[in-house]
Design an enzyme around this catalytic site. Structure first.
Site, short mmCIF file in Angstrom:
data_model
loop_
_atom_site.label_atom_id
_atom_site.label_comp_id
_atom_site.label_asym_id
_atom_site.label_seq_id
_atom_site.Cartn_x
_atom_site.Cartn_y
_atom_site.Cartn_z
N LEU A 1 0.84 -1.19 0.00
CA LEU A 1 0.00 0.00 0.00
C LEU A 1 0.88 1.24 0.00
CD1 LEU A 1 -2.61 -1.24 2.62
CD2 LEU A 1 -2.92 -1.09 0.15
N SER B 1 7.19 6.01 -0.61
CA SER B 1 7.11 5.30 0.67
C SER B 1 5.87 4.44 0.64
CB SER B 1 7.05 6.28 1.84
OG SER B 1 7.18 5.59 3.09
N SER B 2 5.94 3.30 1.33
CA SER B 2 4.81 2.37 1.28
C SER B 2 4.84 1.44 2.47
CB SER B 2 4.84 1.55 -0.01
OG SER B 2 5.97 0.68 -0.01
N SER B 3 3.72 0.77 2.67
CA SER B 3 3.65 -0.36 3.59
C SER B 3 3.74 -1.61 2.72
CB SER B 3 2.33 -0.35 4.38
OG SER B 3 2.25 -1.45 5.25
#
Length: 387
Positions: free
Chosen positions: A74, A97-99
């Protein structure tokens, strides 16, 4: 209403059924850590050419939880600054940036072989979700995490605190590690690096493990797992495919302008023995990065639809341009280094050797060089010296 705890148990079951989640201690962490809290203020969902913002506030709680526990990567930031709460419409942009998807995160933590008392250094805090999983397993005082982006670091620190983990969060360049809390038993990087920094080796205990993705392209990168020896070197293997955003300090700026102008003066021209389309496959792309570590691969097309492929190496002021006609590729090369000659020799040797998978690659890191090789294949050996 969807229950967060039941969603966590469902996700844990999915990961266990995939054979990814094996450790009871880590399963307890997955079932306890609220991933949704690490996605605030929201995420961007991929719609092809644009990203649709979805925020926790204003979204149906059940839908928000389904997104949070979807076992997908995500995206939480675009272009180094934009978050989902700052726009109400789909936007174009580059994820910064991500999860990362829990399958990858949990698989990497499992590969660390964590046991009670281990001290871990994490490079790339991101949302802080992986940090929280390790804090749950080891205790918050045994986890140090470094994030280069101050805004991302602040959000991660707040999420960790809200979830009950007051761990050591540091804003800085993770390529330098964090010597103040060294030595560590484990180092894990959730970004891609061109090579394993020797600073990580120096900050890891003998018999400690370093896990990180190596390469410089968006694809064709490998997950390296090395064990530090008593002599200050580290040795191991590529244990699988892996893909993360490049470490900020090493991120490559896309080439702009007229690419044909960059290739106007060629020193040689010949028929390519191997199609450059091979570089769009994972293992050949990984081998190409070993043979020409600073080269970039660029795909393009002419106005008439003809395919074009390029290799540019700005550090060595060299290029290779590929032109297709009737299924045959011609390569034009210029500059001090014949880029395609080096890569092509590697690809031909790899094919002649049986086209092994990426897991066949071994590596050794010292304070002077990085050595990669495939056992029993003398032609498949690459040494990158540090200067």
């Amino acid at each position: 209403m969807t229950d967060p705890a039941s969603e966590r148990r469902r996700m844990a079951a999915v990961l266990a059924n995939k054979g990814i989640l094996k450790s009871p201690r880590l399963r307890g962490a997955v079932e306890a850590v609220p991933r949704e809290q690490f996605l605030h203020p929201g995420v961007f969902l991929d719609e092809g050419r644009t990203w649709r913002p979805v925020t926790a506030v204003g979204t149906d709680p059940g839908k928000w939880l389904r997104i949070a526990y979807s076992v997908d990567t995500l995206t939480t930031q675009l272009d180094g600054h934009l978050t989902a709460d700052q726009t109400g419409e789909p936007v174009a942009g580059v994820p910064t940036s991500s999860s990362t998807d829990p399958t990858t995160v949990v698989g990497m933590i499992e590969a660390l072989g964590l046991t009670e008392g281990h001290r871990v250094l994490e490079i790339g805090t991101g949302t802080g979700y992986a940090t929280a999983l390790m804090c749950h397993c080891l205790g918050e005082d045994n986890v140090t995490t470094v994030e280069v982006d101050p805004q991302v670091a602040v959000r991660a620190d707040a999420a960790l605190e809200s979830a009950g983990y007051s761990t050591w969060t540091v804003t800085g360049d993770g390529l330098l590690g964090h010597p103040h809390r060294a030595p560590y038993d484990r180092v894990i990087a959730t970004c891609t690096v061109r090579r394993i920094p020797y600073t990580w080796v120096r900050q890891t205990k003998p018999s400690g493990i370093i896990l990180g993705t190596v390469g410089s392209w968006p694809w064709g990168t490998g997950l390296a797992k090395v064990t530090v020896g008593e002599d200050g070197t580290a040795e191991g293997a590529i244990i699988g495919r892996s893909s993360f955003m490049q470490a900020r300090a090493q991120a490559v700026t896309p080439l702009a302008g007229d690419l044909s102008a960059r290739t106007a003066y060629a020193d040689s021209e010949r028929t390519a023995l191997v199609s450059p389309l091979a570089l769009e496959e994972w293992m050949p792309a990984f081998l190409a990065q070993l043979a020409a570590p600073s080269a970039q691969f660029v795909r393009a097309a002419r106005d008439d639809g003809a395919q074009l492929r390029y290799l540019f190496d700005p550090e060595r002021e060299s290029f290779a341009e590929f032109l297709a006609e009737g299924g045959i590729w011609t390569v034009r090369q210029g500059g001090p280094v014949a880029l395609w000659d080096d890569i092509e020799r590697t690809l031909v040797a790899w094919q002649d050797d049986g086209s092994s998978a990426i897991e066949a690659v071994r590596l050794r890191v010292t304070n002077r060089s990085h050595l990669y090789w495939i056992d029993g294949s003398p032609l498949l050996r690459w040494e990158h010296r540090l200067t």
